[in-house]
Design a protein around this motif. Structure first.
Motif, PDB file in Angstrom:
ATOM      1  N   GLU A  45      -9.414  -0.835   6.687  1.00 54.05           N
ATOM      2  CA  GLU A  45      -8.930  -0.588   5.179  1.00 54.05           C
ATOM      3  C   GLU A  45      -7.922  -2.656   5.783  1.00 54.05           C
ATOM      4  OE1 GLU A  45      -6.625   2.685   3.084  1.00 54.05           O
ATOM      5  OE2 GLU A  45      -7.158   3.846   4.920  1.00 54.05           O
ATOM      6  N   LEU A  46      -6.972  -2.435   6.626  1.00 49.03           N
ATOM      7  CA  LEU A  46      -6.258  -3.678   6.661  1.00 49.03           C
ATOM      8  C   LEU A  46      -6.923  -4.403   6.406  1.00 49.03           C
ATOM      9  CD1 LEU A  46      -3.650  -2.217   9.469  1.00 49.03           C
ATOM     10  CD2 LEU A  46      -3.552  -3.670   6.773  1.00 49.03           C
TER      11      LEU A  46
ATOM     12  N   MET B 228     -11.200  -1.292  -3.519  1.00 50.56           N
ATOM     13  CA  MET B 228      -9.794  -1.891  -2.825  1.00 50.56           C
ATOM     14  C   MET B 228      -8.689  -1.517  -4.037  1.00 50.56           C
ATOM     15  SD  MET B 228      -8.664  -5.430  -1.608  1.00 50.56           S
ATOM     16  CE  MET B 228     -10.396  -5.641  -0.836  1.00 50.56           C
ATOM     17  N   LYS B 229      -7.732  -0.994  -3.720  1.00 55.06           N
ATOM     18  CA  LYS B 229      -6.572  -1.055  -4.644  1.00 55.06           C
ATOM     19  C   LYS B 229      -6.569  -2.068  -5.199  1.00 55.06           C
ATOM     20  CE  LYS B 229      -3.023   2.601  -2.876  1.00 55.06           C
ATOM     21  NZ  LYS B 229      -1.705   2.732  -1.876  1.00 55.06           N
ATOM     22  N   LYS B 230      -6.019  -2.397  -6.499  1.00 58.50           N
ATOM     23  CA  LYS B 230      -5.613  -3.313  -7.424  1.00 58.50           C
ATOM     24  C   LYS B 230      -4.628  -4.020  -6.788  1.00 58.50           C
ATOM     25  CE  LYS B 230      -6.446  -5.275 -11.390  1.00 58.50           C
ATOM     26  NZ  LYS B 230      -7.536  -5.720 -12.167  1.00 58.50           N
ATOM     27  N   ASN B 231      -3.771  -3.317  -6.810  1.00 60.70           N
ATOM     28  CA  ASN B 231      -1.924  -4.350  -6.258  1.00 60.70           C
ATOM     29  C   ASN B 231      -2.298  -4.986  -4.423  1.00 60.70           C
ATOM     30  OD1 ASN B 231      -2.210  -1.760  -5.022  1.00 60.70           O
ATOM     31  ND2 ASN B 231      -0.142  -1.494  -5.550  1.00 60.70           N
ATOM     32  N   LEU B 232      -3.611  -4.416  -4.292  1.00 55.75           N
ATOM     33  CA  LEU B 232      -3.743  -5.642  -2.904  1.00 55.75           C
ATOM     34  C   LEU B 232      -4.504  -6.312  -3.071  1.00 55.75           C
ATOM     35  CD1 LEU B 232      -3.593  -2.036  -0.797  1.00 55.75           C
ATOM     36  CD2 LEU B 232      -2.216  -3.360  -0.302  1.00 55.75           C
ATOM     37  N   GLU B 233      -5.302  -6.934  -3.798  1.00 51.95           N
ATOM     38  CA  GLU B 233      -5.896  -8.362  -4.524  1.00 51.95           C
ATOM     39  C   GLU B 233      -5.296  -9.394  -3.489  1.00 51.95           C
ATOM     40  OE1 GLU B 233      -8.475  -7.259  -8.373  1.00 51.95           O
ATOM     41  OE2 GLU B 233      -8.883  -5.353  -7.407  1.00 51.95           O
TER      42      GLU B 233
ATOM     43  N   HIS C 203       1.025  -1.583   0.132  1.00 52.02           N
ATOM     44  CA  HIS C 203      -0.061  -0.033  -0.145  1.00 52.02           C
ATOM     45  C   HIS C 203       0.967   1.111   0.101  1.00 52.02           C
ATOM     46  CE1 HIS C 203      -2.886   2.849   1.815  1.00 52.02           C
ATOM     47  NE2 HIS C 203      -3.430   2.789   0.732  1.00 52.02           N
ATOM     48  N   GLY C 204       1.109   1.346   0.956  1.00 48.80           N
ATOM     49  CA  GLY C 204       2.786   2.609   0.523  1.00 48.80           C
ATOM     50  C   GLY C 204       2.544   3.624   1.400  1.00 48.80           C
ATOM     51  N   GLY C 205       1.876   3.537   2.672  1.00 49.61           N
ATOM     52  CA  GLY C 205       1.127   4.911   3.399  1.00 49.61           C
ATOM     53  C   GLY C 205       0.350   4.555   4.543  1.00 49.61           C
ATOM     54  N   LEU C 206      -0.150   5.538   5.216  1.00 47.10           N
ATOM     55  CA  LEU C 206      -0.896   5.079   6.170  1.00 47.10           C
ATOM     56  C   LEU C 206      -2.525   4.413   6.014  1.00 47.10           C
ATOM     57  CD1 LEU C 206      -1.011   9.502   7.245  1.00 47.10           C
ATOM     58  CD2 LEU C 206      -0.178   7.007   8.502  1.00 47.10           C
ATOM     59  N   MET C 207      -2.674   3.466   6.732  1.00 50.52           N
ATOM     60  CA  MET C 207      -3.971   2.599   6.946  1.00 50.52           C
ATOM     61  C   MET C 207      -4.696   2.721   7.816  1.00 50.52           C
ATOM     62  SD  MET C 207      -3.101  -0.768   4.184  1.00 50.52           S
ATOM     63  CE  MET C 207      -4.196  -1.322   3.969  1.00 50.52           C
TER      64      MET C 207
END
Lengths: 128, 128
Positions: free
Chosen positions: A46-47, B1-6, A38-42
């Motif tokens: 969201e997690l 959800m962000k694609k790369n997190l799927e 993800h690269g930042g705050l979550m």
DNA sequence: GTATTTAGTTACTTTTGTATACTAAAGGTA
DNA sequence: TACCTTTAGTATACAAAAGTAACTAAATAC
């Protein structure tokens, strides 16, 4: 015993016991990878949404352990409803690429491993 | 959800869940490292001697799992008293350096992690 | 006044791990 | 003959860890 195997006996300096036992549980690696990708705050929710089969309790427990180890930073906002944000620390950021390395190996070989597992099950079943 | 997190959601293709979950137990990584460091055939009792705090049951269970995954090969000799030898398969040999990589990171940072954990315990205790 | 929201906590069940004793079956010893 | 040793496990009883579902707080929106 071979000299180079002594480090694996139950001693306080065994690197495996000291480290794999820390993030070697079911969820820690997954949480670290998600935060790294993800690269930042979550936020907590969201997690929870990304790792959809983790329960709230286990996510809380896992995040607490990672925080204790200094791999993840927790920021709590005094609001209602509550807001809590998580991100990797510098130490966590340093670790993630090494985990990714192992995850890439996993991706490459997961099919072979699953096939092997099935073959083994059949072999065991045929002996009953 | 962000694609790369799927890829991290609970799917049968998630490499983390399929492979890391296997290392998420207490002993698998240790057994792989010992076999890798030793470099050849090892008898059951030899492994038990090196990993001196594992019980016979857990060593058996761990070796069976690694065998099922195709990481370790088991050779049984029909003798009395019994003789069984274990060694890494090619897949296992391919994996071990990746684990060593993580173990080296572990060795380098274990002190920092232990300090962090102590600090966290104090912080938590001060809130009671 | 009632439903919604978020990040947990509680009480309970299931799974995993531990400790210890037990087994098979051949060879050596008294 | 009776016994002891050997190895790689099993069996049993128990303790610890992980997982589940239901519950909570407290402000806001309707």
């Amino acid at each position: 015993m071979k000299k180079n195997l002594e480090i694996f006996s139950n001693s306080p300096t065994c690197p495996i016991r000291n480290v794999f036992d820390r993030f070697g549980d079911k969820w820690s690696v997954l949480v670290l990878m998600v935060l790294g990708t993800h690269g930042g705050l979550m936020r907590f929710g969201e997690l929870k949404e990304v790792i959809d089969d983790i329960t709230q309790k286990m996510l809380t427990v896992t995040l607490r352990t990672l925080e204790a180890d200094g791999l993840v930073a927790r920021k709590y906002y005094q609001e209602i409803p509550p807001r809590v944000e998580y991100q990797l620390t510098d130490l966590g950021k340093d670790l993630v690429p090494h985990i990714e390395n192992l995850a890439n190996w996993a991706s490459k070989h997961v099919d072979q491993i699953l096939r092997s597992r099935k073959r083994f099950e059949k072999k065991v079943a045929s002996k009953d």
